[in-house]
Design a protein around this motif. Structure first.
Motif, mmCIF file in Angstrom:
data_model
loop_
_atom_site.group_PDB
_atom_site.id
_atom_site.type_symbol
_atom_site.label_atom_id
_atom_site.label_comp_id
_atom_site.label_asym_id
_atom_site.label_seq_id
_atom_site.Cartn_x
_atom_site.Cartn_y
_atom_site.Cartn_z
ATOM 1 N N ARG A 24 0.872 -1.172 0.000
ATOM 2 C CA ARG A 24 0.000 0.000 0.000
ATOM 3 C C ARG A 24 0.903 1.213 0.000
ATOM 4 N N GLY A 25 0.400 2.336 -0.539
ATOM 5 C CA GLY A 25 1.297 3.467 -0.512
ATOM 6 C C GLY A 25 0.778 4.741 -1.104
ATOM 7 N N THR A 26 1.712 5.680 -1.220
ATOM 8 C CA THR A 26 1.432 7.039 -1.656
ATOM 9 C C THR A 26 2.306 7.396 -2.851
ATOM 10 N N LEU A 27 1.683 8.048 -3.811
ATOM 11 C CA LEU A 27 2.415 8.661 -4.918
ATOM 12 C C LEU A 27 2.404 10.163 -4.677
ATOM 13 N N ALA A 28 3.555 10.790 -4.741
ATOM 14 C CA ALA A 28 3.677 12.236 -4.550
ATOM 15 C C ALA A 28 4.228 12.860 -5.823
ATOM 16 N N ASP A 29 3.707 14.043 -6.156
ATOM 17 C CA ASP A 29 4.175 14.719 -7.364
ATOM 18 C C ASP A 29 3.748 16.175 -7.298
ATOM 19 N N LEU A 30 4.433 17.020 -8.031
ATOM 20 C CA LEU A 30 4.065 18.425 -8.139
ATOM 21 C C LEU A 30 2.720 18.566 -8.856
ATOM 22 N N SER A 31 2.462 17.707 -9.811
ATOM 23 C CA SER A 31 1.236 17.771 -10.601
ATOM 24 C C SER A 31 0.019 17.297 -9.797
ATOM 25 N N PRO A 32 -1.061 18.069 -9.806
ATOM 26 C CA PRO A 32 -2.293 17.629 -9.146
ATOM 27 C C PRO A 32 -2.850 16.343 -9.755
ATOM 28 N N GLU A 33 -2.429 16.004 -10.954
ATOM 29 C CA GLU A 33 -2.861 14.763 -11.615
ATOM 30 C C GLU A 33 -2.508 13.541 -10.784
ATOM 31 N N VAL A 34 -1.546 13.658 -9.888
ATOM 32 C CA VAL A 34 -1.125 12.516 -9.076
ATOM 33 C C VAL A 34 -2.274 11.977 -8.226
ATOM 34 N N VAL A 35 -3.180 12.848 -7.806
ATOM 35 C CA VAL A 35 -4.310 12.410 -6.982
ATOM 36 C C VAL A 35 -5.240 11.518 -7.800
ATOM 37 N N VAL A 36 -5.502 11.894 -9.045
ATOM 38 C CA VAL A 36 -6.359 11.103 -9.929
ATOM 39 C C VAL A 36 -5.673 9.789 -10.291
ATOM 40 N N THR A 37 -4.398 9.874 -10.641
ATOM 41 C CA THR A 37 -3.629 8.675 -10.998
ATOM 42 C C THR A 37 -3.611 7.690 -9.839
ATOM 43 N N SER A 38 -3.364 8.174 -8.651
ATOM 44 C CA SER A 38 -3.303 7.315 -7.470
ATOM 45 C C SER A 38 -4.637 6.632 -7.207
ATOM 46 N N ALA A 39 -5.710 7.385 -7.310
ATOM 47 C CA ALA A 39 -7.041 6.824 -7.060
ATOM 48 C C ALA A 39 -7.340 5.690 -8.028
ATOM 49 N N ARG A 40 -6.952 5.850 -9.282
ATOM 50 C CA ARG A 40 -7.164 4.784 -10.284
ATOM 51 C C ARG A 40 -6.420 3.512 -9.916
ATOM 52 N N LEU A 41 -5.294 3.665 -9.227
ATOM 53 C CA LEU A 41 -4.469 2.516 -8.850
ATOM 54 C C LEU A 41 -4.804 1.983 -7.456
ATOM 55 N N GLY A 42 -5.752 2.617 -6.782
ATOM 56 C CA GLY A 42 -6.092 2.210 -5.428
ATOM 57 C C GLY A 42 -5.068 2.661 -4.398
ATOM 58 N N LEU A 43 -4.371 3.743 -4.705
ATOM 59 C CA LEU A 43 -3.331 4.282 -3.821
ATOM 60 C C LEU A 43 -3.721 5.669 -3.348
ATOM 61 N N GLU A 44 -2.954 6.212 -2.431
ATOM 62 C CA GLU A 44 -3.129 7.589 -1.996
ATOM 63 C C GLU A 44 -2.245 8.471 -2.869
ATOM 64 N N GLY A 45 -2.650 9.712 -3.047
ATOM 65 C CA GLY A 45 -1.855 10.650 -3.821
ATOM 66 C C GLY A 45 -1.797 11.993 -3.138
ATOM 67 N N VAL A 46 -0.644 12.630 -3.219
ATOM 68 C CA VAL A 46 -0.488 13.956 -2.633
ATOM 69 C C VAL A 46 0.256 14.852 -3.613
ATOM 70 N N ALA A 47 -0.360 16.005 -3.912
ATOM 71 C CA ALA A 47 0.281 16.999 -4.768
ATOM 72 C C ALA A 47 1.123 17.891 -3.870
#
Length: 93
Positions: free
Chosen positions: A40-63
């Motif tokens: 399980r985990g988190t994807l972090a990125d400058l782009s707000p798209e990371v939140v959408v990408t993470s959700a599609r993968l079942g992960l957490e995302g933080v811009a």
């Protein structure tokens, strides 16, 4: 040992990860791979798209801007808040 045999037996079950640069490219692929192996985990990125990408993968995302002085601390704090611990850090940003 052949790679396919290793890959079939490889597990990250129960582990928690944080991948920077996770909105796309290598960071996204690493996050997908870790999730496919049970982490399980988190994807972090400058782009707000990371939140959408993470959700599609079942992960957490933080811009987050990881070049700002408090950016890395914010990304780690976000992961710790969501999962209570952090086992793996991959810096692709």
């Amino acid at each position: 040992m052949r790679f396919r045999e290793f890959d079939r037996n490889f597990s990250l079950g129960g582990k928690v990860f944080l991948v920077t640069g996770g909105a796309g490219g290598i960071g996204k692929v690493i996050g997908e791979f870790f999730a496919s192996k049970g982490a399980r985990g988190t994807l972090a990125d400058l782009s707000p798209e990371v939140v959408v990408t993470s959700a599609r993968l079942g992960l957490e995302g933080v811009a987050v801007d990881l070049t700002s002085p408090d950016g890395p601390e914010h990304a780690v704090a976000f992961s710790l808040d969501k999962f209570g611990r952090l086992d793996i850090l991959v810096n692709c940003a």
